[in-house]
Design a protein around this motif. Structure first.
Motif, PDB file in Angstrom:
ATOM      1  N   THR A   1       0.875  -1.170   0.000  1.00  0.00           N
ATOM      2  CA  THR A   1       0.000   0.000   0.000  1.00  0.00           C
ATOM      3  C   THR A   1       0.911   1.218   0.000  1.00  0.00           C
ATOM      4  O   THR A   1       1.588   1.504   0.985  1.00  0.00           O
ATOM      5  CB  THR A   1      -0.922  -0.004   1.225  1.00  0.00           C
ATOM      6  OG1 THR A   1      -1.632  -1.246   1.271  1.00  0.00           O
ATOM      7  CG2 THR A   1      -1.921   1.134   1.163  1.00  0.00           C
ATOM      8  N   ILE A   2       0.939   1.933  -1.126  1.00  0.00           N
ATOM      9  CA  ILE A   2       2.042   2.838  -1.442  1.00  0.00           C
ATOM     10  C   ILE A   2       1.626   4.305  -1.389  1.00  0.00           C
ATOM     11  O   ILE A   2       0.586   4.700  -1.924  1.00  0.00           O
ATOM     12  CB  ILE A   2       2.584   2.530  -2.852  1.00  0.00           C
ATOM     13  CG1 ILE A   2       3.024   1.062  -2.946  1.00  0.00           C
ATOM     14  CG2 ILE A   2       3.729   3.457  -3.219  1.00  0.00           C
ATOM     15  CD1 ILE A   2       3.311   0.606  -4.372  1.00  0.00           C
TER      16      ILE A   2
ATOM     17  N   GLY B   1       9.121 -11.580  -7.393  1.00  0.00           N
ATOM     18  CA  GLY B   1       8.039 -12.539  -7.178  1.00  0.00           C
ATOM     19  C   GLY B   1       6.659 -11.943  -7.251  1.00  0.00           C
ATOM     20  O   GLY B   1       5.693 -12.633  -7.566  1.00  0.00           O
ATOM     21  N   GLY B   2       6.557 -10.644  -6.950  1.00  0.00           N
ATOM     22  CA  GLY B   2       5.311  -9.925  -7.147  1.00  0.00           C
ATOM     23  C   GLY B   2       4.274 -10.080  -6.063  1.00  0.00           C
ATOM     24  O   GLY B   2       4.363 -10.929  -5.172  1.00  0.00           O
ATOM     25  N   GLY B   3       3.278  -9.207  -6.143  1.00  0.00           N
ATOM     26  CA  GLY B   3       2.177  -9.182  -5.192  1.00  0.00           C
ATOM     27  C   GLY B   3       1.215  -8.071  -5.566  1.00  0.00           C
ATOM     28  O   GLY B   3       1.413  -7.363  -6.555  1.00  0.00           O
ATOM     29  N   ASP B   4       0.171  -7.904  -4.799  1.00  0.00           N
ATOM     30  CA  ASP B   4      -0.808  -6.852  -5.051  1.00  0.00           C
ATOM     31  C   ASP B   4      -0.266  -5.497  -4.606  1.00  0.00           C
ATOM     32  O   ASP B   4       0.492  -5.401  -3.636  1.00  0.00           O
ATOM     33  CB  ASP B   4      -2.108  -7.138  -4.294  1.00  0.00           C
ATOM     34  CG  ASP B   4      -2.803  -8.394  -4.784  1.00  0.00           C
ATOM     35  OD1 ASP B   4      -2.671  -8.712  -5.983  1.00  0.00           O
ATOM     36  OD2 ASP B   4      -3.452  -9.066  -3.960  1.00  0.00           O
ATOM     37  N   TYR B   5      -0.695  -4.457  -5.305  1.00  0.00           N
ATOM     38  CA  TYR B   5      -0.334  -3.109  -4.866  1.00  0.00           C
ATOM     39  C   TYR B   5      -1.546  -2.191  -4.943  1.00  0.00           C
ATOM     40  O   TYR B   5      -2.463  -2.391  -5.748  1.00  0.00           O
ATOM     41  CB  TYR B   5       0.816  -2.522  -5.692  1.00  0.00           C
ATOM     42  CG  TYR B   5       0.407  -1.964  -7.039  1.00  0.00           C
ATOM     43  CD1 TYR B   5      -0.115  -0.667  -7.169  1.00  0.00           C
ATOM     44  CD2 TYR B   5       0.522  -2.728  -8.203  1.00  0.00           C
ATOM     45  CE1 TYR B   5      -0.496  -0.157  -8.404  1.00  0.00           C
ATOM     46  CE2 TYR B   5       0.153  -2.217  -9.444  1.00  0.00           C
ATOM     47  CZ  TYR B   5      -0.363  -0.942  -9.537  1.00  0.00           C
ATOM     48  OH  TYR B   5      -0.748  -0.438 -10.747  1.00  0.00           O
TER      49      TYR B   5
ATOM     50  N   ASN C   1      -3.318   2.654   6.297  1.00  0.00           N
ATOM     51  CA  ASN C   1      -2.590   1.382   6.264  1.00  0.00           C
ATOM     52  C   ASN C   1      -1.427   1.384   5.271  1.00  0.00           C
ATOM     53  O   ASN C   1      -0.973   0.320   4.836  1.00  0.00           O
ATOM     54  CB  ASN C   1      -3.551   0.243   5.935  1.00  0.00           C
ATOM     55  CG  ASN C   1      -4.636   0.092   6.986  1.00  0.00           C
ATOM     56  OD1 ASN C   1      -4.354   0.119   8.181  1.00  0.00           O
ATOM     57  ND2 ASN C   1      -5.875  -0.036   6.547  1.00  0.00           N
ATOM     58  N   ILE C   2      -0.937   2.558   4.924  1.00  0.00           N
ATOM     59  CA  ILE C   2       0.211   2.657   4.021  1.00  0.00           C
ATOM     60  C   ILE C   2       1.411   1.930   4.637  1.00  0.00           C
ATOM     61  O   ILE C   2       1.740   2.133   5.810  1.00  0.00           O
ATOM     62  CB  ILE C   2       0.558   4.130   3.765  1.00  0.00           C
ATOM     63  CG1 ILE C   2      -0.560   4.803   2.951  1.00  0.00           C
ATOM     64  CG2 ILE C   2       1.905   4.278   3.064  1.00  0.00           C
ATOM     65  CD1 ILE C   2      -0.484   6.309   2.937  1.00  0.00           C
ATOM     66  N   ASN C   3       2.063   1.081   3.831  1.00  0.00           N
ATOM     67  CA  ASN C   3       3.229   0.360   4.354  1.00  0.00           C
ATOM     68  C   ASN C   3       4.491   0.536   3.502  1.00  0.00           C
ATOM     69  O   ASN C   3       5.549   0.014   3.855  1.00  0.00           O
ATOM     70  CB  ASN C   3       2.920  -1.132   4.539  1.00  0.00           C
ATOM     71  CG  ASN C   3       2.501  -1.828   3.251  1.00  0.00           C
ATOM     72  OD1 ASN C   3       2.505  -1.238   2.178  1.00  0.00           O
ATOM     73  ND2 ASN C   3       2.123  -3.089   3.374  1.00  0.00           N
TER      74      ASN C   3
ATOM     75  N   LYS D   1       2.035   4.799  13.305  1.00  0.00           N
ATOM     76  CA  LYS D   1       2.159   3.866  12.192  1.00  0.00           C
ATOM     77  C   LYS D   1       3.627   3.646  11.838  1.00  0.00           C
ATOM     78  O   LYS D   1       4.502   4.461  12.163  1.00  0.00           O
ATOM     79  CB  LYS D   1       1.432   4.416  10.954  1.00  0.00           C
ATOM     80  CG  LYS D   1      -0.051   4.694  11.160  1.00  0.00           C
ATOM     81  CD  LYS D   1      -0.832   3.398  11.327  1.00  0.00           C
ATOM     82  CE  LYS D   1      -2.319   3.664  11.460  1.00  0.00           C
ATOM     83  NZ  LYS D   1      -3.099   2.397  11.587  1.00  0.00           N
ATOM     84  N   THR D   2       3.889   2.547  11.156  1.00  0.00           N
ATOM     85  CA  THR D   2       5.216   2.280  10.609  1.00  0.00           C
ATOM     86  C   THR D   2       5.074   1.918   9.139  1.00  0.00           C
ATOM     87  O   THR D   2       4.027   1.419   8.711  1.00  0.00           O
ATOM     88  CB  THR D   2       5.923   1.129  11.348  1.00  0.00           C
ATOM     89  OG1 THR D   2       5.139  -0.063  11.233  1.00  0.00           O
ATOM     90  CG2 THR D   2       6.134   1.464  12.817  1.00  0.00           C
ATOM     91  N   ALA D   3       6.133   2.166   8.383  1.00  0.00           N
ATOM     92  CA  ALA D   3       6.146   1.837   6.953  1.00  0.00           C
ATOM     93  C   ALA D   3       7.586   1.732   6.493  1.00  0.00           C
ATOM     94  O   ALA D   3       8.507   2.256   7.140  1.00  0.00           O
ATOM     95  CB  ALA D   3       5.400   2.893   6.140  1.00  0.00           C
TER      96      ALA D   3
END
Length: 368
Positions: free
Chosen positions: A173-174, A222-226, A254-256, A278-280
């Motif tokens: 989550t960018i 490897g990839g994942g959702d964004y 929820n930005i990480n 929060k942390t990211a």
């Protein structure tokens, strides 16, 4: 700026070569001025050069100014230093360009603020001044005679690859904290778009921030959702970074993953995250000593280090040489500028992305 295919990325050997070159430049800053003035490039006539930065407070530009001032006597250069009052002050740079023409300077070193200074640069070149852009290639690139710069696209790509490797397939989550939202500057879109490309996210217009798909799959490592929550401008400053991050968190708490245009922006973003509990994972670009310290402390996960002293001193030497009949510099193969190097700095390396540690970077960093 035309984006061309990249050659394989720098190995540790090239990184250490850049470090050695930078160290030599730093050593040059400590030479006695008397002997330098005496040598004066074989007693040739003094050459007038102006260095025009975006401002005189950002540690990157301060390092560039100090390095050039310390090295000017080596090339028998009469150096004038000028800048805008702050990021976005086109008129301040335009005035400095016009002053250089009036003084009869032989050349200009400039970190161009935006396309708003292009007409003044053309006026200088028409008057016979040799103009070298530093750090920020203008748009279009041939606005100046040549650019000495970091490959900002590569710098963004490196931190994007690292971010994807760190996420290791987890949803990302960018937040994208850019430089401006009212100006188009190549350093801005190249870093932002390079970051996305490094993560394996398709970009639309490679010269435009914010037009990519807001959701999808990142394919690197490897990839994942964004999900892209925001593109917010922090104006390259700590307070701007904090405000930009606060706006992003108000949209999605929820930005990480946080991309930042530079390290002052990253510090401001971290302050906003802390205030919100929060942390990211924060990534950035510049590699100043303060930024490297932020990597060591864990505030920034990874940064891409560039070398402003090398840009300024090599550019100044080039103008002095040209004024005395020397050859003009040419771009590196496959690029439309001379690449002054970049290295990824992190204490949490990921497979497949070459990097140096914060301790290694601290030996060759700039600023305080």
């Amino acid at each position: 700026m035309r984006i061309t295919p990249r050659a394989p990325r720098a190995t540790r050997g090239l990184v250490l070569a850049v470090a050695a070159t930078t160290a030599l430049g730093l050593a040059g800053c400590n030479r006695g001025s008397d002997s330098d003035t005496a040598s004066g490039d074989g007693g040739e006539a003094q050459v007038g050069v102006v260095l025009i930065t975006k401002d005189s407070t950002n540690p990157f530009f301060v390092a560039m100014q100090k390095g050039a001032q310390a090295d000017a006597a080596k090339n028998n250069v009469k150096l004038t230093v000028a800048s805008g009052k702050q990021e976005g002050d086109d008129q301040g740079q335009i005035t400095a360009i016009e002053d250089a023409i009036a003084r009869g300077d032989k050349g200009i070193l400039i970190t161009p603020m935006s396309t708003g200074v292009n007409a003044a640069i053309k006026k200088a070149r028409d008057a016979g001044l040799y103009v070298i852009a530093l750090d920020t290639p203008p748009d279009p690139a041939d606005t100046v005679d040549i650019t000495f710069a970091t490959d900002n696209r590569e710098a963004g790509t490196l931190i994007g690859q690292w971010a994807a490797g760190t996420m290791a397939g987890k949803p990302a989550t960018i937040a994208l904290l850019d430089l401006f939202n009212d100006k188009i500057v190549s350093v801005d879109y190249n870093r932002d778009q390079g970051f996305l490309e490094g993560m394996g996210i398709d970009v639309a217009d490679p010269k435009k921030n914010g037009d990519e798909a807001k959701t999808g799959k990142y394919t690197a490592a490897g990839g994942g959702d964004y999900t892209i929550v925001c593109n917010e401008a922090g104006n390259g400053a700590e307070d701007g970074g904090r405000s930009a991050m606060e706006r992003c968190l108000s949209r999605n708490p929820n930005i990480n993953v946080v991309y930042t245009i530079n390290e002052p922006t990253a510090v401001g973003a971290n302050a906003a995250l802390q205030a919100a509990g929060k942390t990211a994972t924060i990534v950035s670009i510049d590699g100043g000593c303060a930024g490297v310290a932020s990597v060591k402390s864990g505030v920034i996960g990874a940064t891409a280090q560039q070398y402003p002293l090398k840009m300024a001193t090599e550019g100044m030497a080039a103008i002095a040489s040209i004024a005395r009949g020397g050859e003009k510099p040419t771009p590196d193969e496959g690029l439309d500028f001379k690449n002054t190097g970049v290295a990824l700095v992190t204490d949490k390396p990921v497979d497949g992305v070459e990097s140096i540690t914060s301790d290694e970077a601290a030996k060759i960093c700039w600023g305080n």
